[in-house]
Design a protein around this motif. Structure first.
Motif, PDB file in Angstrom:
ATOM      1  N   TRP A 168      -4.804  -5.651   5.356  1.00 28.84           N
ATOM      2  CA  TRP A 168      -3.993  -4.593   5.971  1.00 28.84           C
ATOM      3  C   TRP A 168      -2.874  -4.163   5.036  1.00 28.84           C
ATOM      4  O   TRP A 168      -2.558  -2.973   4.939  1.00 28.84           O
ATOM      5  CB  TRP A 168      -3.433  -5.087   7.300  1.00 28.84           C
ATOM      6  N   TYR A 169      -2.271  -5.121   4.326  1.00 26.93           N
ATOM      7  CA  TYR A 169      -1.243  -4.769   3.345  1.00 26.93           C
ATOM      8  C   TYR A 169      -1.840  -3.894   2.238  1.00 26.93           C
ATOM      9  O   TYR A 169      -1.212  -2.930   1.787  1.00 26.93           O
ATOM     10  CB  TYR A 169      -0.620  -6.026   2.740  1.00 26.93           C
ATOM     11  N   ILE A 170      -3.027  -4.233   1.800  1.00 20.46           N
ATOM     12  CA  ILE A 170      -3.694  -3.419   0.781  1.00 20.46           C
ATOM     13  C   ILE A 170      -3.988  -2.028   1.337  1.00 20.46           C
ATOM     14  O   ILE A 170      -3.846  -1.018   0.643  1.00 20.46           O
ATOM     15  CB  ILE A 170      -4.982  -4.108   0.298  1.00 20.46           C
ATOM     16  N   CYS A 171      -4.372  -1.968   2.613  1.00 14.20           N
ATOM     17  CA  CYS A 171      -4.627  -0.677   3.277  1.00 14.20           C
ATOM     18  C   CYS A 171      -3.388   0.198   3.243  1.00 14.20           C
ATOM     19  O   CYS A 171      -3.465   1.403   2.962  1.00 14.20           O
ATOM     20  CB  CYS A 171      -5.075  -0.929   4.713  1.00 14.20           C
ATOM     21  N   ARG A 172      -2.229  -0.391   3.521  1.00 15.03           N
ATOM     22  CA  ARG A 172      -0.989   0.392   3.496  1.00 15.03           C
ATOM     23  C   ARG A 172      -0.665   0.858   2.081  1.00 15.03           C
ATOM     24  O   ARG A 172      -0.149   1.956   1.870  1.00 15.03           O
ATOM     25  CB  ARG A 172       0.163  -0.444   4.048  1.00 15.03           C
ATOM     26  N   MET A 173      -0.944   0.010   1.103  1.00 12.83           N
ATOM     27  CA  MET A 173      -0.730   0.392  -0.291  1.00 12.83           C
ATOM     28  C   MET A 173      -1.618   1.580  -0.654  1.00 12.83           C
ATOM     29  O   MET A 173      -1.185   2.541  -1.300  1.00 12.83           O
ATOM     30  CB  MET A 173      -1.030  -0.797  -1.202  1.00 12.83           C
ATOM     31  N   GLU A 174      -2.872   1.529  -0.217  1.00 11.14           N
ATOM     32  CA  GLU A 174      -3.803   2.624  -0.490  1.00 11.14           C
ATOM     33  C   GLU A 174      -3.346   3.912   0.177  1.00 11.14           C
ATOM     34  O   GLU A 174      -3.535   5.010  -0.370  1.00 11.14           O
ATOM     35  CB  GLU A 174      -5.199   2.229  -0.015  1.00 11.14           C
ATOM     36  N   ALA A 175      -2.716   3.797   1.345  1.00  9.79           N
ATOM     37  CA  ALA A 175      -2.216   4.985   2.031  1.00  9.79           C
ATOM     38  C   ALA A 175      -1.100   5.649   1.239  1.00  9.79           C
ATOM     39  O   ALA A 175      -0.963   6.876   1.245  1.00  9.79           O
ATOM     40  CB  ALA A 175      -1.723   4.614   3.432  1.00  9.79           C
ATOM     41  N   TRP A 176      -0.294   4.844   0.538  1.00 11.15           N
ATOM     42  CA  TRP A 176       0.794   5.419  -0.262  1.00 11.15           C
ATOM     43  C   TRP A 176       0.235   6.306  -1.365  1.00 11.15           C
ATOM     44  O   TRP A 176       0.762   7.379  -1.652  1.00 11.15           O
ATOM     45  CB  TRP A 176       1.639   4.303  -0.866  1.00 11.15           C
ATOM     46  N   PHE A 177      -0.845   5.860  -1.994  1.00 12.06           N
ATOM     47  CA  PHE A 177      -1.443   6.626  -3.091  1.00 12.06           C
ATOM     48  C   PHE A 177      -2.547   7.569  -2.620  1.00 12.06           C
ATOM     49  O   PHE A 177      -3.055   8.364  -3.410  1.00 12.06           O
ATOM     50  CB  PHE A 177      -2.015   5.669  -4.147  1.00 12.06           C
ATOM     51  N   ALA A 178      -2.940   7.457  -1.359  1.00 12.62           N
ATOM     52  CA  ALA A 178      -4.042   8.250  -0.809  1.00 12.62           C
ATOM     53  C   ALA A 178      -5.338   7.999  -1.575  1.00 12.62           C
ATOM     54  O   ALA A 178      -6.157   8.885  -1.761  1.00 12.62           O
ATOM     55  CB  ALA A 178      -3.705   9.750  -0.826  1.00 12.62           C
ATOM     56  N   ALA A 179      -5.513   6.763  -2.038  1.00 15.58           N
ATOM     57  CA  ALA A 179      -6.690   6.409  -2.827  1.00 15.58           C
ATOM     58  C   ALA A 179      -6.984   4.925  -2.641  1.00 15.58           C
ATOM     59  O   ALA A 179      -6.087   4.130  -2.322  1.00 15.58           O
ATOM     60  CB  ALA A 179      -6.460   6.722  -4.304  1.00 15.58           C
ATOM     61  N   ASP A 180      -8.231   4.539  -2.858  1.00 15.51           N
ATOM     62  CA  ASP A 180      -8.618   3.141  -2.759  1.00 15.51           C
ATOM     63  C   ASP A 180      -8.070   2.355  -3.948  1.00 15.51           C
ATOM     64  O   ASP A 180      -7.872   2.903  -5.045  1.00 15.51           O
ATOM     65  CB  ASP A 180     -10.137   3.012  -2.713  1.00 15.51           C
ATOM     66  N   ALA A 181      -7.870   1.055  -3.728  1.00 15.38           N
ATOM     67  CA  ALA A 181      -7.245   0.216  -4.751  1.00 15.38           C
ATOM     68  C   ALA A 181      -8.056   0.154  -6.040  1.00 15.38           C
ATOM     69  O   ALA A 181      -7.493  -0.068  -7.118  1.00 15.38           O
ATOM     70  CB  ALA A 181      -7.025  -1.195  -4.204  1.00 15.38           C
ATOM     71  N   ASP A 182      -9.366   0.359  -5.948  1.00 16.71           N
ATOM     72  CA  ASP A 182     -10.193   0.321  -7.164  1.00 16.71           C
ATOM     73  C   ASP A 182     -10.118   1.610  -7.971  1.00 16.71           C
ATOM     74  O   ASP A 182     -10.740   1.732  -9.025  1.00 16.71           O
ATOM     75  CB  ASP A 182     -11.651   0.000  -6.836  1.00 16.71           C
ATOM     76  N   MET A 183      -9.321   2.565  -7.483  1.00 14.94           N
ATOM     77  CA  MET A 183      -9.125   3.835  -8.191  1.00 14.94           C
ATOM     78  C   MET A 183      -7.722   3.968  -8.770  1.00 14.94           C
ATOM     79  O   MET A 183      -7.464   4.844  -9.591  1.00 14.94           O
ATOM     80  CB  MET A 183      -9.373   5.005  -7.234  1.00 14.94           C
ATOM     81  N   ILE A 184      -6.819   3.089  -8.362  1.00 18.74           N
ATOM     82  CA  ILE A 184      -5.405   3.220  -8.724  1.00 18.74           C
ATOM     83  C   ILE A 184      -5.108   2.501 -10.028  1.00 18.74           C
ATOM     84  O   ILE A 184      -5.520   1.354 -10.230  1.00 18.74           O
ATOM     85  CB  ILE A 184      -4.518   2.653  -7.604  1.00 18.74           C
ATOM     86  N   SER A 185      -4.384   3.154 -10.916  1.00 17.51           N
ATOM     87  CA  SER A 185      -4.058   2.602 -12.229  1.00 17.51           C
ATOM     88  C   SER A 185      -3.095   1.428 -12.128  1.00 17.51           C
ATOM     89  O   SER A 185      -2.021   1.529 -11.523  1.00 17.51           O
ATOM     90  CB  SER A 185      -3.427   3.694 -13.101  1.00 17.51           C
ATOM     91  N   LEU A 186      -3.476   0.296 -12.737  1.00 16.47           N
ATOM     92  CA  LEU A 186      -2.565  -0.843 -12.824  1.00 16.47           C
ATOM     93  C   LEU A 186      -1.372  -0.500 -13.706  1.00 16.47           C
ATOM     94  O   LEU A 186      -0.237  -0.892 -13.417  1.00 16.47           O
ATOM     95  CB  LEU A 186      -3.305  -2.062 -13.388  1.00 16.47           C
TER      96      LEU A 186
END
Length: 471
Positions: A168-186
């Protein structure tokens, strides 16, 4: 409805046309500029462009000096209400964990002590990803970095219900970027500059702001731009019905999704450095399903959440009743889930959300009204706001905002520090207008203009401006 959620329909269905400073010059000796896109960035650009020669605009106060959020003076001047949702230290989330209720898929409430404990663990995981970033020669996704951290630190792994809370925490993080975690730049995920004052909900929405900004601007609605010819000293803009508009320059503030889809033809073709920037920057998708009920049946907390075994299956509802007094819940969906929901009819999407809600509250009543956004497939938007995708170059934003001949670029995606926000889009439009003005004044041979800032009414405030959230 607020602009985008956060963000803003820069080329929205109500503003799918052009704002013009002077659409066709004819007998006017002043340079002419066409602003393409009538969202907050286009409006900001159109307001600044007339300063080339018209110092009698009745809306100059809208450009008041502010050390923080550029929209704060407007919001205060209008007397709009802000509802605080988080404090200054919120980097990823626009809501603090101060007022919430989480449930599992069987409808059992998650102990708050567990939510706090997993939150501490998640913070440590993200801190450890910084070490992973420093070790990598090439950029990787946030998801891959999290897996590396969990492999190295078994003590941070979660099991059972705690694992679902972590998702759920990861879900909220993804909502901030409007993208899935496997798409977000480290490399870039935590480089955003957050304004002081925390986040706040615009209780009356952004509609009052838009109305004031657009009050004295020549806006041509339903003029979808299909082609832009960038000539030596002129720009020719062709709209869908075949009509042409001619000006000395143009400011393009359409959403990144429109540019990525090549829905506007540029002649000559945009240079490769510009095209690659447009192609490489990510554009996310986050949708809302707003449900209005005849009465409140949920607890008086700011948001409700559902934990699950994957971030895709998690979800959360914003409780607008707490901020506005209206019996409304807003379900938030980002990334792949957001696109999947757009494949459903409005009724089916609302039914999907009600299934989640009834898991938490079996006696939940049916909504009397619902509203479903479709940012990802809206032909005037094609996405909600930009994010740093894996592998983005360090100069990608510089290339996006750089002018090409007589063309200048605005919109949230070219904001210097605040991509994905309404105030970022606003400041980007202002910056594009200032760049366009300098270009045109140089062409006129006049380089001794009073700086634009000197033409703006300075509004002195004693309180700290609140950041406008993506919410």
């Amino acid at each position: 409805m607020e602009l985008k959620d956060g963000d803003d329909p820069l080329f929205g269905e109500d503003f799918d046309g052009i704002c013009s400073s002077v659409v066709e010059r004819h007998h006017n000796a002043l340079p002419s500029v066409i602003v393409i896109g009538g969202g907050i960035s286009g409006l900001a650009a159109a307001l600044d462009v007339p300063n080339l020669g018209n110092a009698s605009l009745s809306v100059l106060w809208l450009h008041g000096v502010c050390n923080e959020n550029p929209l704060s003076p407007i919001i205060r001047r209008l007397g709009l209400t802000l509802y605080r949702t988080s404090g200054d230290d919120s980097i990823l989330y626009d809501h603090d964990l101060e007022s919430y209720a989480l449930f599992d898929t069987n409808g059992h409430q998650v102990p708050q002590s567990m939510v706090v404990e997993v939150g501490v663990a998640f913070k440590k995981i993200l801190e450890e990803t910084d070490k992973v970033r420093n070790e990598q020669s090439n950029d990787i996704s946030v998801k891959e970095a999290i897996l590396i951290v969990l492999d190295r630190h078994p003590e941070l792994r979660q099991e059972g219900l705690a694992y679902e809370v972590l998702q759920w925490y990861i879900c909220r993080m993804e909502a901030w970027f409007a993208a899935d975690a496997d798409m977000i730049s480290l490399k870039a995920w935590d480089q955003e500059k957050v304004l002081s004052g925390g986040h706040g909900l615009m209780v009356q929405g952004y509609d009052p702001v838009i109305k004031v900004l657009s009050r004295d601007i020549d806006i041509r609605l339903n003029h979808r731009v299909k082609k832009i010819v960038n000539g030596y000293k002129k720009v020719v803009v062709t709209v869908e019905d075949g009509g042409n508009f001619i000006a000395d320059a143009a400011i393009v503030t359409v959403p990144l999704g429109i540019l990525k889809a090549n829905l506007i033809e540029f002649e000559p073709k945009l240079p490769e450095w510009k095209l690659s920037a447009i192609s490489d920057l990510g554009v996310g998708n986050e949708n809302k399903i707003a449900l209005r009920f005849d009465h409140v049946f949920w607890p008086n907390v700011e948001f409700l959440g559902v934990v699950a075994t994957t971030s895709y299956s998690c979800g959360y509802f914003l409780n607008l009743h707490k901020a506005t007094g209206h019996p409304v819940l807003v379900y938030m969906a980002a990334g792949a889930l957001s696109y999947d929901l757009e494949k459903l009819s409005d009724e089916a999407a609302a039914n999907f959300v009600m299934l989640q809600l009834k898991r938490m509250f079996p006696d939940a009543t049916e909504p009397v009204q619902y509203l479903v956004s479709r940012w990802g497939t809206d032909p005037n938007i094609l996405g909600c706001y930009s994010y740093d995708a894996v592998g983005n170059s360090d100069d990608i934003y510089d290339r996006l905002r750089a002018p090409v001949g007589n063309l200048f670029f605005g919109g949230e995606a070219v904001s210097v520090d605040h991509q994905g926000s309404v105030h970022g889009a606003y400041s980007a439009g202002t910056m594009a207008a200032e760049s366009c003005q300098r270009h045109l004044m140089q062409g006129l041979g006049s380089l001794e203009r009073i700086p634009l800032a000197a033409c703006r009414e300075e509004i002195v405030e004693t309180t700290i401006p609140l950041q406008i959230s993506r919410l």
